[in-house]
Scaffold this active site. Structure first.
Site, PDB file in Angstrom:
ATOM      1  N   SER A 158     -39.957  39.950 -16.285  1.00  0.00           N
ATOM      2  CA  SER A 158     -38.701  39.864 -15.541  1.00  0.00           C
ATOM      3  C   SER A 158     -37.881  38.705 -16.078  1.00  0.00           C
ATOM      4  O   SER A 158     -38.429  37.740 -16.625  1.00  0.00           O
ATOM      5  CB  SER A 158     -38.997  39.631 -14.054  1.00  0.00           C
ATOM      6  OG  SER A 158     -37.831  39.260 -13.343  1.00  0.00           O
ATOM      7  N   TYR A 184     -43.307  33.458  -8.576  1.00  0.00           N
ATOM      8  CA  TYR A 184     -43.022  34.730  -9.243  1.00  0.00           C
ATOM      9  C   TYR A 184     -42.652  34.494 -10.699  1.00  0.00           C
ATOM     10  O   TYR A 184     -43.155  35.179 -11.604  1.00  0.00           O
ATOM     11  CB  TYR A 184     -41.892  35.451  -8.512  1.00  0.00           C
ATOM     12  CG  TYR A 184     -41.525  36.796  -9.101  1.00  0.00           C
ATOM     13  CD1 TYR A 184     -42.434  37.838  -9.121  1.00  0.00           C
ATOM     14  CD2 TYR A 184     -40.250  37.016  -9.627  1.00  0.00           C
ATOM     15  CE1 TYR A 184     -42.103  39.073  -9.657  1.00  0.00           C
ATOM     16  CE2 TYR A 184     -39.899  38.251 -10.157  1.00  0.00           C
ATOM     17  CZ  TYR A 184     -40.835  39.279 -10.168  1.00  0.00           C
ATOM     18  OH  TYR A 184     -40.491  40.498 -10.711  1.00  0.00           O
TER      19      TYR A 184
END
Length: 309
Positions: A158, A184
């Site tokens: 990501s 994350y």
């Protein structure tokens, strides 16, 4: 090493990327294949003729998805197997059940920016799921990937990797305040570093690995974000250039099966092309620390210590 470009753009769909590609006789595993871009990734691989195994937490949802993919593609070889990526015993069991070669492993499943949760080992849950689960799965499936002779691993990362490198001194937030997005981001950097080191170690076995940013797609991945009760998040969501699921899966299938990526490994892609280096103040691109070979080797060794406990 020149940057790889393709004829495709951020608006290209997964079907367009694999148009004319024949995957008959090839076998693929897609983690998280019952939701989000995992469904579309699995469908397009199946439409191209591959046998596709959906590796999922919810087996019933997986079976419904498999039936839908078979109905749409006519491919009877869409299978379902259970896996809980945060549980290394479950990961080892999945790998232990696998028989025969494996040509494509799409490490797609993930959790994003969730409240602090720990596994029984005390591992931070996002790192345990997004990185360690997929790391253990790839290790367990290595013999099957090597047996394929020309296998690919797809590591779904990501742009959030730009939020954090690997904090080796405190990966699991034992001594620093927990911040969901930093956790994350760290796990997504790990996804890129895995591709770098896996290619370095396993290319002699005919295995290459690449990482990617699929783009922002409105899926269950955002279940821990509530823009209705967060004005700043709502502003971001309302102005974000969201992709469709069909567009979001395009880069995954490029790395999984396109002839354009034959023999390519250890790189990071976005919008169906290799990413440029990240420039501070601009969106996108890949952070230098995410491709750092020394960090990749260190992370591999740290990860081995985790999964071999």
């Amino acid at each position: 090493m020149s940057r790889i470009t393709t004829p495709f753009t951020r608006e290209s769909t997964a079907d367009e990327v694999l148009a004319g590609v024949d995957l008959s006789g090839r076998r693929a595993v897609v983690t998280g294949g019952a939701s989000g871009i995992g469904v579309e990734t699995a469908r397009v691989l199946a439409a191209a003729g591959a046998e596709v195994t959906l590796a999922v937490r919810n087996v019933e949802a997986g079976r419904r998805t498999a039936a839908e993919i078979t109905a749409r593609t006519g491919n009877q070889g869409v299978l379902v197997e259970p896996i809980e990526l945060a549980d290394q015993e479950s990961v080892r069991a999945f790998a232990g059940r696998w028989q025969g070669p494996l040509h494509i492993l799409v490490n797609n499943a993930g959790v994003m920016a969730e409240p602090l949760t720990r596994t029984p080992e005390g591992w931070e849950h996002q790192f345990a799921t997004n990185h360690l689960g997929h790391f253990g799965l790839a290790l367990g499936l290595h013999p099957a990937l090597a047996a394929a002779g020309n296998a690919r691993i797809v590591s779904v990362s990501s742009s959030a990797h730009l939020r954090s490198g690997i904090v080796f001194d405190d990966i699991h937030f034992e001594n620093r305040p927990y911040e969901p997005w930093s956790a994350y981001g760290q796990s997504k950097t790990a996804n890129v570093l895995f591709a770098v080191e896996a290619t370095k170690r396993w290319a002699p076995n005919g295995i290459t690995a690449n990482a990617l940013m699929p783009g922002g797609i409105r899926t269950a991945l955002q279940r821990h974000q509530d823009p209705d009760n967060d004005p700043e998040l709502k502003r971001i969501f309302d102005n974000y250039a969201w992709k469709t699921v069909e567009e979001g899966a395009a880069t995954s299938v490029l790395l999984a099966a396109s002839p354009l990526l034959e023999g390519v490994g250890g790189r990071y892609f976005e919008d169906v092309n290799e990413a440029e280096p990240h420039v501070p103040g601009r969106d996108g691109g890949v952070a230098e620390y995410a491709l750092d070979p020394e960090a990749a080797t260190r992370l591999w060794e740290v990860s081995l210590d985790h999964v071999n406990r």
